[in-house]
Design a protein around this motif. Sequence first.
Motif, PDB file in Angstrom:
ATOM      1  N   ILE A 157      42.384  81.376  16.767  1.00 24.59           N
ATOM      2  CA  ILE A 157      42.506  81.035  15.341  1.00 24.59           C
ATOM      3  C   ILE A 157      41.210  80.568  14.664  1.00 24.59           C
ATOM      4  CG2 ILE A 157      43.386  78.695  15.748  1.00 24.59           C
ATOM      5  CD1 ILE A 157      45.306  79.143  13.423  1.00 24.59           C
ATOM      6  N   GLY A 158      40.490  79.653  15.306  1.00 24.70           N
ATOM      7  CA  GLY A 158      39.315  79.066  14.659  1.00 24.70           C
ATOM      8  C   GLY A 158      38.278  80.105  14.284  1.00 24.70           C
ATOM      9  N   VAL A 159      37.855  80.909  15.257  1.00 20.83           N
ATOM     10  CA  VAL A 159      36.815  81.912  15.015  1.00 20.83           C
ATOM     11  C   VAL A 159      37.322  82.987  14.057  1.00 20.83           C
ATOM     12  CG1 VAL A 159      35.354  83.650  16.115  1.00 20.83           C
ATOM     13  CG2 VAL A 159      35.893  81.555  17.333  1.00 20.83           C
ATOM     14  N   ASN A 160      38.526  83.495  14.335  1.00 24.21           N
ATOM     15  CA  ASN A 160      38.999  84.634  13.556  1.00 24.21           C
ATOM     16  C   ASN A 160      39.329  84.280  12.107  1.00 24.21           C
ATOM     17  OD1 ASN A 160      38.508  86.244  15.693  1.00 24.21           O
ATOM     18  ND2 ASN A 160      40.632  86.681  16.223  1.00 24.21           N
ATOM     19  N   ALA A 161      39.756  83.049  11.849  1.00 20.47           N
ATOM     20  CA  ALA A 161      40.050  82.662  10.454  1.00 20.47           C
ATOM     21  C   ALA A 161      38.800  82.786   9.590  1.00 20.47           C
ATOM     22  CB  ALA A 161      40.600  81.238  10.407  1.00 20.47           C
ATOM     23  N   GLY A 162      37.665  82.353  10.114  1.00 18.26           N
ATOM     24  CA  GLY A 162      36.408  82.440   9.349  1.00 18.26           C
ATOM     25  C   GLY A 162      36.035  83.890   9.078  1.00 18.26           C
ATOM     26  N   ILE A 163      36.160  84.730  10.099  1.00 10.75           N
ATOM     27  CA  ILE A 163      35.807  86.149   9.937  1.00 10.75           C
ATOM     28  C   ILE A 163      36.753  86.827   8.945  1.00 10.75           C
ATOM     29  CG2 ILE A 163      35.640  88.382  11.123  1.00 10.75           C
ATOM     30  CD1 ILE A 163      34.848  86.875  13.684  1.00 10.75           C
ATOM     31  N   VAL A 164      38.048  86.600   9.118  1.00 14.19           N
ATOM     32  CA  VAL A 164      39.040  87.256   8.253  1.00 14.19           C
ATOM     33  C   VAL A 164      38.826  86.836   6.794  1.00 14.19           C
ATOM     34  CG1 VAL A 164      41.523  87.368   7.693  1.00 14.19           C
ATOM     35  CG2 VAL A 164      40.755  87.627  10.067  1.00 14.19           C
ATOM     36  N   ASN A 165      38.646  85.540   6.580  1.00 13.41           N
ATOM     37  CA  ASN A 165      38.418  85.055   5.216  1.00 13.41           C
ATOM     38  C   ASN A 165      37.236  85.749   4.563  1.00 13.41           C
ATOM     39  OD1 ASN A 165      40.110  83.358   3.983  1.00 13.41           O
ATOM     40  ND2 ASN A 165      39.220  81.466   4.778  1.00 13.41           N
ATOM     41  N   SER A 166      36.128  85.863   5.294  1.00  7.65           N
ATOM     42  CA  SER A 166      34.921  86.418   4.662  1.00  7.65           C
ATOM     43  C   SER A 166      35.053  87.928   4.429  1.00  7.65           C
ATOM     44  CB  SER A 166      33.661  86.068   5.465  1.00  7.65           C
ATOM     45  OG  SER A 166      33.500  86.955   6.538  1.00  7.65           O
ATOM     46  N   VAL A 167      35.645  88.668   5.372  1.00  9.69           N
ATOM     47  CA  VAL A 167      35.729  90.125   5.156  1.00  9.69           C
ATOM     48  C   VAL A 167      36.748  90.478   4.073  1.00  9.69           C
ATOM     49  CG1 VAL A 167      34.926  90.679   7.500  1.00  9.69           C
ATOM     50  CG2 VAL A 167      37.371  90.676   7.038  1.00  9.69           C
ATOM     51  N   VAL A 168      37.828  89.698   3.977  1.00 12.69           N
ATOM     52  CA  VAL A 168      38.819  89.963   2.922  1.00 12.69           C
ATOM     53  C   VAL A 168      38.169  89.751   1.553  1.00 12.69           C
ATOM     54  CG1 VAL A 168      40.951  89.105   1.836  1.00 12.69           C
ATOM     55  CG2 VAL A 168      40.882  89.498   4.310  1.00 12.69           C
ATOM     56  N   LYS A 169      37.394  88.669   1.446  1.00 12.50           N
ATOM     57  CA  LYS A 169      36.711  88.374   0.185  1.00 12.50           C
ATOM     58  C   LYS A 169      35.767  89.523  -0.205  1.00 12.50           C
ATOM     59  CE  LYS A 169      34.311  84.421  -1.584  1.00 12.50           C
ATOM     60  NZ  LYS A 169      33.329  83.484  -1.089  1.00 12.50           N
ATOM     61  N   ASN A 170      34.986  89.989   0.756  1.00 10.61           N
ATOM     62  CA  ASN A 170      34.055  91.099   0.494  1.00 10.61           C
ATOM     63  C   ASN A 170      34.784  92.369   0.078  1.00 10.61           C
ATOM     64  OD1 ASN A 170      31.830  89.566   1.177  1.00 10.61           O
ATOM     65  ND2 ASN A 170      31.815  90.206   3.314  1.00 10.61           N
ATOM     66  N   ALA A 171      35.834  92.714   0.811  1.00 17.24           N
ATOM     67  CA  ALA A 171      36.547  93.967   0.541  1.00 17.24           C
ATOM     68  C   ALA A 171      37.270  93.915  -0.798  1.00 17.24           C
ATOM     69  CB  ALA A 171      37.534  94.253   1.666  1.00 17.24           C
ATOM     70  N   LEU A 172      37.801  92.738  -1.128  1.00 15.51           N
ATOM     71  CA  LEU A 172      38.538  92.586  -2.389  1.00 15.51           C
ATOM     72  C   LEU A 172      37.673  92.852  -3.617  1.00 15.51           C
ATOM     73  CD1 LEU A 172      40.876  89.465  -2.417  1.00 15.51           C
ATOM     74  CD2 LEU A 172      41.421  91.785  -3.149  1.00 15.51           C
TER      75      LEU A 172
END
Length: 314
Positions: free
Chosen positions: A93-108
């Motif tokens: 959870i810890g590592v992946n939450a940071g990655i998911v948050n940033s890539v979703v923001k970029n793609a959006l």
Amino acid sequence: MSKVTVIGAGNVGATCANAIAHLNCVSDIVLIDIKEGLSEGKAIDMMQTAKLYGFDTRIKGVTNDYAATADSDVVIITSGIPRKPGMTREELIGVNAGIVNSVVKNALQYSPNAVFMIIANPMDTMTYLTYKTSGLPKNKVIGMGGQLDSSRFTYYLSQALGAAPSDVEGIVIGGHGDTTMIPLISKATYKSQPVTKLLAKEAADKVVADTMVGGATITGLLGTSAWYGPGAAAATMVKSIILDQKKIFPCCVALEGEFGKSDICIGVPAVLGKNGVEKVVEIELTADEKAAFDKSAEAVSKTNKVLKDMNLVK
Ligand code: APR
């Protein structure tokens, strides 16, 4: 024109792109990763199979270039670390939450109207994170998990029955975790015959138990998590969205009262079409299944609470 972006060009992302191309239902796929050259190399390799397999989908690989992902209809998030043997999905959870948050923001930024499909684990919690932080409506955020777990369920059923997997029907609801998923054995069929009439209770119980640890079994053998199953499962869901097929998939969606739950993303049967989640299908559950679903939802909410403790979600 239809376009799918796959974020993360590792085992799952690349297999996802490959499986979607083989379905020949999308005009363009963009594969994107932070590792220089990885997406480009894999995309070229896959394109060099187009003539051999007879698909016309164009696959392009890019490094960190989100402009290339613009106007995607579906964005698939596979970026994140995979499980190692002995690890639960929840430990990521810890590592992946940071990655998911940033890539979703970029793609959006480039695809504000896309349907977002989350594969990175812990999948239910990463789907919840995306739903709560992206501002996307609930129909536009889907977690891939139930479709994979259901495919594993039908595999184990087919083994126990000595049957062809394509002749077996079965779905898994609840969380996408070793202890939270619920293979609905009471509803599984072999060419219309309930499997509970064909398998002894011990054999049926073993199918359920094997399904629940289906991912961990592969991780134990390979040293990392599976990719063929996740890639193929995501591709079937993408096809239903792109072609507006409105087929039913067990998958992770935000509930607002359905199955008596709210403020949670969890696996239930849902109709997938051009708007993403077109409808949640409220199948009838037995008392035992209902109790298992309540327990599963409780466990998923507990994992989601970690996001609140980390101040990632309010
Ligand atoms: N942006 C883009 N790509 C990223 C980013 C990022 N911010 N961070 C990591 N990646 C990429 C990595 O460079 C790597 O190529 O994501 C890829 C992940 O690939 P693998 O390590 O091969 O992991 P994989 O087996 O594909 O699993 C990915 O899917 O099933 C889940 O549990 C699994 O969470 C894991 C995810």
